[in-house]
Design a protein around this motif. Structure first.
Motif, PDB file in Angstrom:
ATOM      1  N   GLU A  14     186.882  -6.022 102.936  1.00 18.95           N
ATOM      2  CA  GLU A  14     185.478  -5.158 101.832  1.00 18.95           C
ATOM      3  C   GLU A  14     186.314  -6.465 100.678  1.00 18.95           C
ATOM      4  O   GLU A  14     185.413  -6.974  99.730  1.00 18.95           O
ATOM      5  CB  GLU A  14     185.904  -3.188 101.067  1.00 18.95           C
ATOM      6  CG  GLU A  14     185.636  -3.141 102.506  1.00 18.95           C
ATOM      7  CD  GLU A  14     185.513  -1.211 101.988  1.00 18.95           C
ATOM      8  OE1 GLU A  14     185.406  -1.321 100.370  1.00 18.95           O
ATOM      9  OE2 GLU A  14     185.326  -0.361 102.747  1.00 18.95           O
ATOM     10  N   ALA A  22     183.009  -0.148 107.214  1.00 13.32           N
ATOM     11  CA  ALA A  22     182.972  -0.951 105.976  1.00 13.32           C
ATOM     12  C   ALA A  22     181.368  -0.970 106.165  1.00 13.32           C
ATOM     13  O   ALA A  22     180.429  -0.844 105.897  1.00 13.32           O
ATOM     14  CB  ALA A  22     182.823  -2.295 106.496  1.00 13.32           C
ATOM     15  N   ASP A  35     190.264  -2.132 101.067  1.00 12.27           N
ATOM     16  CA  ASP A  35     190.559  -2.467 102.493  1.00 12.27           C
ATOM     17  C   ASP A  35     190.376  -3.935 102.394  1.00 12.27           C
ATOM     18  O   ASP A  35     189.590  -4.739 101.493  1.00 12.27           O
ATOM     19  CB  ASP A  35     189.186  -2.143 103.278  1.00 12.27           C
ATOM     20  CG  ASP A  35     188.696  -2.635 104.779  1.00 12.27           C
ATOM     21  OD1 ASP A  35     189.980  -2.163 105.801  1.00 12.27           O
ATOM     22  OD2 ASP A  35     188.284  -3.665 104.927  1.00 12.27           O
ATOM     23  N   ASN A  46     186.677  -1.116 112.739  1.00 10.56           N
ATOM     24  CA  ASN A  46     186.806  -1.250 110.775  1.00 10.56           C
ATOM     25  C   ASN A  46     185.254  -2.260 110.398  1.00 10.56           C
ATOM     26  O   ASN A  46     184.868  -1.864 109.203  1.00 10.56           O
ATOM     27  CB  ASN A  46     188.252  -2.299 110.336  1.00 10.56           C
ATOM     28  CG  ASN A  46     188.300  -1.834 108.839  1.00 10.56           C
ATOM     29  OD1 ASN A  46     188.383  -1.123 108.289  1.00 10.56           O
ATOM     30  ND2 ASN A  46     188.612  -3.118 107.729  1.00 10.56           N
ATOM     31  N   GLN A  98     197.325  -5.571 104.857  1.00 14.21           N
ATOM     32  CA  GLN A  98     196.643  -4.628 104.633  1.00 14.21           C
ATOM     33  C   GLN A  98     197.268  -3.566 103.027  1.00 14.21           C
ATOM     34  O   GLN A  98     196.870  -3.073 102.770  1.00 14.21           O
ATOM     35  CB  GLN A  98     196.236  -3.513 105.293  1.00 14.21           C
ATOM     36  CG  GLN A  98     195.357  -2.882 105.000  1.00 14.21           C
ATOM     37  CD  GLN A  98     194.229  -2.810 104.043  1.00 14.21           C
ATOM     38  OE1 GLN A  98     193.881  -3.825 104.686  1.00 14.21           O
ATOM     39  NE2 GLN A  98     193.582  -2.761 103.285  1.00 14.21           N
TER      40      GLN A  98
END
Length: 385
Positions: free
Chosen positions: A294, A28, A291, A24, A130
């Motif tokens: 993020e 990103a 996310d 991930n 999440q």
């Protein structure tokens, strides 16, 4: 203060679910999010594939060494449940914000202490639910506020997955209620299906729960539960019932169903799909998710910006974890009501009919012992005894 051009991020725990975090961070970075992997902490060596993903970043066995060398803006903690608090606090004390995997701690007391200690550092802590980053949640809450299904009668949740013996052999803490006297609470409700509970509480907007009735069962030779259910009443007065299994005869992707006097809402929280059923009509919508890494990067670059899943927002979930921790030991599903599937690389315990059972429990806001399941009635009686 000038925002950093890219936030250095370290990952603590690269094996198991940590592999997802490793991928991930790379995703990103490729997507243009101002974040990059700066180091890895793990007591086990990286595999060739993990090293290829990580590049030439430093890898250490001790987090303190990595923090001294890298000074990250974010530390992602994806380690055994009972190690979360110490590692998160170590990172925060070194000046790093934290993305902490769920459950944040194995006990409510440890959660309260972690919240207090983290507050003293001034660092942000995002918890890795999440599903709580999905825009489906505010959409569903808006429907409820508008009375789309009338008065809410309760929220059910169900999920049925298949996990073989390798799932419990992957780590010493897997499938344990405690390890060397330290609480772990790695059961079906508190770890793989933790999102079902957390999402139900978030839909309700509950900031706390009352007493929960918990039933734990096991078809595998483990200490914790692999099939379980609970029913509770939130601080808002909403009944929530959750039934799940890792011994499915068929898989059921986890979902919530909000029952109302004039219809119902079904939320498949992983894809963010909402199904509104009312007046003989069905409307289905899809909603993206933000996310959580993020989201935390944005907060690092803009200190004081609210997080999607701050630690404080998970207290109600931790009250449920505590109820599971204090519940009776899991009752064994009798041999006559389970079988072993040997068709794959590893044997897998199966409870015939259990997928239908968890769906019926969610539909009726029922416990498994309240259905016509002889193994659940016997198991509940054994647990009470």
């Amino acid at each position: 203060m000038t925002a950093p051009s890219s936030v250095p991020t370290v990952l603590v725990g690269v094996h198991g679910h940590g592999r997802w975090h490793l991928e991930n961070v790379a995703r990103a970075t490729r997507a243009g999010v101002p974040v990059h992997l700066a180091g890895i902490c793990d007591t086990r060596p990286l595999t060739d594939q993990q090293r290829a993903l990580a590049g030439d970043v430093p890898v250490t066995a001790r987090l303190a060494d990595l923090l001294d060398a890298v000074r990250p803006g974010i530390t992602v903690v994806s380690t055994p449940i009972h190690t979360h608090a110490e590692l998160a606090l170590t990172a925060a004390a070194a000046g790093s914000d934290v993305l902490l995997e769920k459950p944040p701690t194995p006990t409510l007391a440890a959660f309260e202490q972690l919240a207090l200690d983290l507050a003293g550092t001034g660092r942000a802590c995002q918890v890795g639910f999440q599903s709580l980053g999905s825009r489906a949640l505010p959409y569903v809450r808006g429907l409820l506020a508008d009375g789309a299904i009338g008065e809410v009668l309760g929220i059910g949740a169900a999920g049925a997955w298949q996990r073989d013996a390798s799932y419990y052999a992957r780590a010493p803490w897997a499938g344990r209620r405690s390890l060397d006297g330290v609480p772990v609470v790695d059961g079906a409700l508190t770890n793989p299906f933790a999102h079902a509970i957390a999402t139900a509480l978030a839909v309700d907007g509950a900031d706390g729960v009352g007493e929960a009735r918990v039933e734990l069962y096991r078809a595998n030779p483990i200490e914790a539960d692999d099939t379980s259910c609970l029913r509770l009443v939130t601080a808002r007065g909403t009944t929530v019932a959750v039934a799940v299994t890792l011994c499915a005869d068929r898989e059921v992707e986890p979902y919530l169903v909000v029952h109302g006097t004039r219809g119902r809402i079904v939320l498949h929280y992983r894809p963010g799909r909402v199904r509104l059923e009312r007046g003989g009509r069905v409307e289905t919508t899809e909603h993206p998710a933000t996310d959580l890494l993020e989201d935390l990067v944005a907060t690092v670059r803009e200190p004081g910006r609210p997080l999607l899943v701050p630690l404080a927002a998970t207290r109600a979930f931790m009250q449920v974890v505590e109820a599971v921790r204090l519940a009776d030991e899991p009752a064994e599903v009798p041999p006559a009501h389970r079988r072993t599937d040997r068709s794959g690389a590893h044997p897998r315990a199966v409870v015939p009919g259990v997928a239908d059972a968890v769906e019926r429990a969610a539909d009726g806001l029922a416990l498994l012992s309240e259905l016509d399941l002889s193994w659940a009635r016997a198991g509940a009686a054994a647990a009470r005894g």
